[in-house]
Scaffold this active site. Structure first.
Site, PDB file in Angstrom:
ATOM      1  CG  PHE A  41      -1.908  -1.183   1.145  1.00 15.32           C
ATOM      2  CD1 PHE A  41      -3.088  -1.073   0.433  1.00 15.32           C
ATOM      3  CD2 PHE A  41      -1.608  -2.395   1.761  1.00 15.32           C
ATOM      4  CE1 PHE A  41      -3.967  -2.145   0.325  1.00 15.32           C
ATOM      5  CE2 PHE A  41      -2.478  -3.475   1.660  1.00 15.32           C
ATOM      6  CZ  PHE A  41      -3.659  -3.348   0.932  1.00 15.32           C
ATOM      7  CB  SER A  42       4.382   1.602  -1.099  1.00 16.11           C
ATOM      8  OG  SER A  42       5.304   2.621  -1.336  1.00 16.11           O
ATOM      9  CG  ASN A  43       1.436   6.799   1.013  1.00  8.73           C
ATOM     10  OD1 ASN A  43       0.331   6.563   0.563  1.00  8.73           O
ATOM     11  ND2 ASN A  43       1.681   6.900   2.318  1.00  8.73           N
ATOM     12  CG  HIS A  44       8.672   5.362  -2.231  1.00  5.72           C
ATOM     13  ND1 HIS A  44       9.357   6.480  -2.645  1.00  5.72           N
ATOM     14  CD2 HIS A  44       9.422   4.287  -2.630  1.00  5.72           C
ATOM     15  CE1 HIS A  44      10.479   6.104  -3.258  1.00  5.72           C
ATOM     16  NE2 HIS A  44      10.524   4.789  -3.264  1.00  5.72           N
ATOM     17  CG  LEU A  45       6.327   1.192  -4.465  1.00  5.00           C
ATOM     18  CD1 LEU A  45       5.912  -0.284  -4.490  1.00  5.00           C
ATOM     19  CD2 LEU A  45       7.653   1.368  -5.204  1.00  5.00           C
TER      20      LEU A  45
END
Ligand SMILES: Cc1ncc(COP(=O)(O)O)c(C=O)c1O
Length: 306
Positions: free
Chosen positions: A65-69
């Site tokens: 659920f990565s914001n970074h990706l």
């Protein structure tokens, strides 16, 4: 790449501590020129976007659920370069809204089991990755490294609309954001509000600072729950922020950090502080994943999203 457009900043005073001696609390929200490269990601990706050679892609790591990706995928789509996300998961879930969005934005996703994922910092693993993907610049998880922190150091967090702050703070997970504040403002107290229980966090922050530096201006508050842990009280706190102050947060990063800050204020742990500047690090795409995992009701999801 030519220099990137600059972000704009919006300030909001939050009257969550009501008594007269309580410090002012100012929230700084970043509006990025590329909307989905939101919050701290616009700053953390800055150096990588500039270092990238023509034709070179960017590869990085993140949870499911990565914001970074998502931010990296959005940058790739906007600036026309390929992106690869190595995702900490046994199997890529095609219904997961974060991974779906990464794919829509053109990112190639590859599942990495937990054991392989943990090797991401090891030289042999990185060397193999470089051989497999020679046309990609490799960024660490969360974009937290020296270059990521240098990007965050562009953030003008000190000057609130009411004067200089004497405490700067933000949600802290992999440490790059706090490291950026520490080096930009060596004379000002910086407080990391951890959203993870990670005994190596202080060391991770030091790794994002120049090796010869010895900054004394920072500390970490004690985390009150593990990464990703969301309970009813925390969700209610985020909903109150929205209902009372029209401030949109999510409970994994900004909501959890503000809840910890408000507890520190209530217990008098920040006595002597007059004006706090809190960096709203974004992360609102995470609301879709929280609803998908049924950690938010439909009513909470709609309230927090709008
Ligand atoms: C929305 C949001 N806020 C805060 C953080 C924490 O920042 P850092 O990892 O630099 O400590 C992250 C994670 O990277 C994030 O996605």
């Amino acid at each position: 790449m030519a220099s990137l457009p600059t972000a704009t900043y919006h300030w909001q005073r939050l009257p969550i501590a009501m008594d007269q001696d309580a410090p002012q609390l100012w929230i700084c929200t970043l509006q990025a020129p590329v909307v989905e490269v939101a919050g701290n990601k616009w700053l953390k990706l800055h150096s990588a976007l500039q270092q990238r050679k023509p034709g070179q892609g960017l590869l990085s790591f993140g949870g499911a659920f990565s914001n970074h990706l998502v931010a990296l995928a959005a940058a790739g789509q906007h600036y026309h370069f390929p992106t690869i996300g190595l995702v900490r998961t046994e199997q890529l879930d095609t219904h997961n809204p974060t991974l779906r969005r990464c794919r829509e934005l053109g990112m190639q996703l590859i599942a990495l089991d937990r054991i392989s994922y943990r090797q991401q910092q090891q030289p042999e693993f990185l060397a193999r990755l470089k051989i497999t993907y020679p046309d990609y610049l490799i960024l660490p998880e969360g974009g937290s490294d020296l270059a990521g922190a240098e990007g965050v150091a562009q953030l003008p967090l000190l000057q609130t609309p009411d004067g200089d702050a004497d405490l700067l703070c933000c949600a802290t997970a992999s440490g790059g954001t706090l490291a950026g504040l520490i080096q930009r403002y060596p004379e000002v107290r910086c407080l990391g509000l951890p959203v993870v229980k990670d005994t190596s966090l202080a060391d991770r922050i030091k790794q994002c600072l120049p090796p010869t530096s010895s900054y004394q201006n920072w500390q970490l508050a004690e985390a009150n729950s593990a990464y990703g842990k969301v309970n009813a009280e925390l969700v209610a706190f985020c909903c109150q922020l929205k209902l009372h102050y029209q401030l949109t947060t999510e409970p994994i990063y900004t909501g959890k950090a503000l809840q910890l800050l408000s507890q520190l204020l209530q217990t008098g742990s920040l006595s002597g502080v007059k004006r706090i500047a809190f960096f709203h690090t974004g992360g609102l795409q995470g609301l879709h994943g929280l609803y998908y995992r049924r950690l938010l009701t439909e009513a909470q999801y709609r309230l927090l999203l709008t």
